[in-house]
Structure formats: C-alpha cells, structure tokens
Design a protein around this motif. Sequence first.
Motif, PDB file in Angstrom:
ATOM      1  N   SER A  58       8.416  -9.506  12.648  1.00 49.51           N
ATOM      2  CA  SER A  58       8.667  -8.533  11.584  1.00 49.51           C
ATOM      3  C   SER A  58       7.559  -7.486  11.608  1.00 49.51           C
ATOM      4  O   SER A  58       6.410  -7.788  11.917  1.00 49.51           O
ATOM      5  CB  SER A  58       8.744  -9.210  10.217  1.00 49.51           C
ATOM      6  OG  SER A  58       7.563  -9.905   9.934  1.00 49.51           O
ATOM      7  N   SER A  59       7.918  -6.252  11.284  1.00 51.04           N
ATOM      8  CA  SER A  59       6.969  -5.151  11.282  1.00 51.04           C
ATOM      9  C   SER A  59       6.293  -5.070   9.921  1.00 51.04           C
ATOM     10  O   SER A  59       6.940  -5.236   8.884  1.00 51.04           O
ATOM     11  CB  SER A  59       7.689  -3.844  11.590  1.00 51.04           C
ATOM     12  OG  SER A  59       6.756  -2.791  11.669  1.00 51.04           O
ATOM     13  N   VAL A  60       4.985  -4.813   9.940  1.00 52.43           N
ATOM     14  CA  VAL A  60       4.196  -4.739   8.707  1.00 52.43           C
ATOM     15  C   VAL A  60       3.398  -3.446   8.711  1.00 52.43           C
ATOM     16  O   VAL A  60       2.733  -3.120   9.690  1.00 52.43           O
ATOM     17  CB  VAL A  60       3.236  -5.944   8.590  1.00 52.43           C
ATOM     18  CG1 VAL A  60       2.370  -5.830   7.361  1.00 52.43           C
ATOM     19  CG2 VAL A  60       4.001  -7.247   8.599  1.00 52.43           C
ATOM     20  N   CYS A  61       3.461  -2.703   7.611  1.00 52.97           N
ATOM     21  CA  CYS A  61       2.679  -1.486   7.452  1.00 52.97           C
ATOM     22  C   CYS A  61       1.260  -1.888   7.041  1.00 52.97           C
ATOM     23  O   CYS A  61       1.074  -2.637   6.100  1.00 52.97           O
ATOM     24  CB  CYS A  61       3.306  -0.596   6.387  1.00 52.97           C
ATOM     25  SG  CYS A  61       2.416   0.928   6.090  1.00 52.97           S
ATOM     26  N   VAL A  62       0.262  -1.377   7.757  1.00 53.04           N
ATOM     27  CA  VAL A  62      -1.134  -1.711   7.440  1.00 53.04           C
ATOM     28  C   VAL A  62      -1.942  -0.479   7.074  1.00 53.04           C
ATOM     29  O   VAL A  62      -3.151  -0.535   6.960  1.00 53.04           O
ATOM     30  CB  VAL A  62      -1.813  -2.473   8.611  1.00 53.04           C
ATOM     31  CG1 VAL A  62      -1.182  -3.813   8.812  1.00 53.04           C
ATOM     32  CG2 VAL A  62      -1.786  -1.647   9.877  1.00 53.04           C
ATOM     33  N   SER A  63      -1.259   0.637   6.891  1.00 54.14           N
ATOM     34  CA  SER A  63      -1.915   1.901   6.604  1.00 54.14           C
ATOM     35  C   SER A  63      -1.804   2.222   5.123  1.00 54.14           C
ATOM     36  O   SER A  63      -0.867   1.814   4.463  1.00 54.14           O
ATOM     37  CB  SER A  63      -1.248   3.012   7.423  1.00 54.14           C
ATOM     38  OG  SER A  63      -1.739   4.273   7.051  1.00 54.14           O
ATOM     39  N   SER A  64      -2.757   2.991   4.636  1.00 53.86           N
ATOM     40  CA  SER A  64      -2.662   3.444   3.242  1.00 53.86           C
ATOM     41  C   SER A  64      -1.673   4.583   3.125  1.00 53.86           C
ATOM     42  O   SER A  64      -1.245   4.945   2.042  1.00 53.86           O
ATOM     43  CB  SER A  64      -4.031   3.871   2.716  1.00 53.86           C
ATOM     44  OG  SER A  64      -4.530   4.934   3.499  1.00 53.86           O
TER      45      SER A  64
END
Length: 101
Positions: A88-94
Amino acid sequence: RLHDHGGSTAVMKVLEGEIVDEHFATPGRGLPPYVVQSNALKKNEVSLLAPDVVHKTTSSDQGCCTLSIYAPPYDSCSCFCPKTGEESSVCVSSSDCGSTK
C-alpha cells in the motif's frame, strides 16, 4: 512496519542506543515477505539502504535515536503487510501527495 523509501537511497546512523535493521524479500502473489539480512547496529554505526530495499527497524532501547538522510527526498513510500506482502502507498510528506493542483 515493513516499508521502502520511495526509490530513494538512505543513510541511517545510530546516534544513541542500538537497533536491528531487517531487510526483506517481497515475493508477491499473496506470499509473506521474509528476512534476507539482519544487522544489529550500535551507537555511531551506519547503514546504507539501496533504493529498492524493503526493511524495518526495531529497538528495545527506550533511549534509541537514529538519523536518516534520503537522496533524493521522497513524498511517498510503500508499506507491506507482513503476512500477505500486500503493498500500500503511504504519503510521508507534509505537502499534498499526488495533488494535481
């Protein structure tokens, strides 16, 4: 949590305490990931993670502290289910990952 670094190379240094860094193979087709390499790192030791490495780090040391540098920086990464290998893809950016604005 099993994860990659979105195609970035990572350098990780242990500043305090000890960690275990486990690297995994992800065979796909509903098969679980499995450990292919395990490294115990102590204070001041460094690990280089290639762009395609799937790994997880653990520590039983409450005072453990690491510093990680990523090149190039990344906005999202993949996480993997330890039982099925499902990605699964996870956003790690603000910032807003995947935004087309």
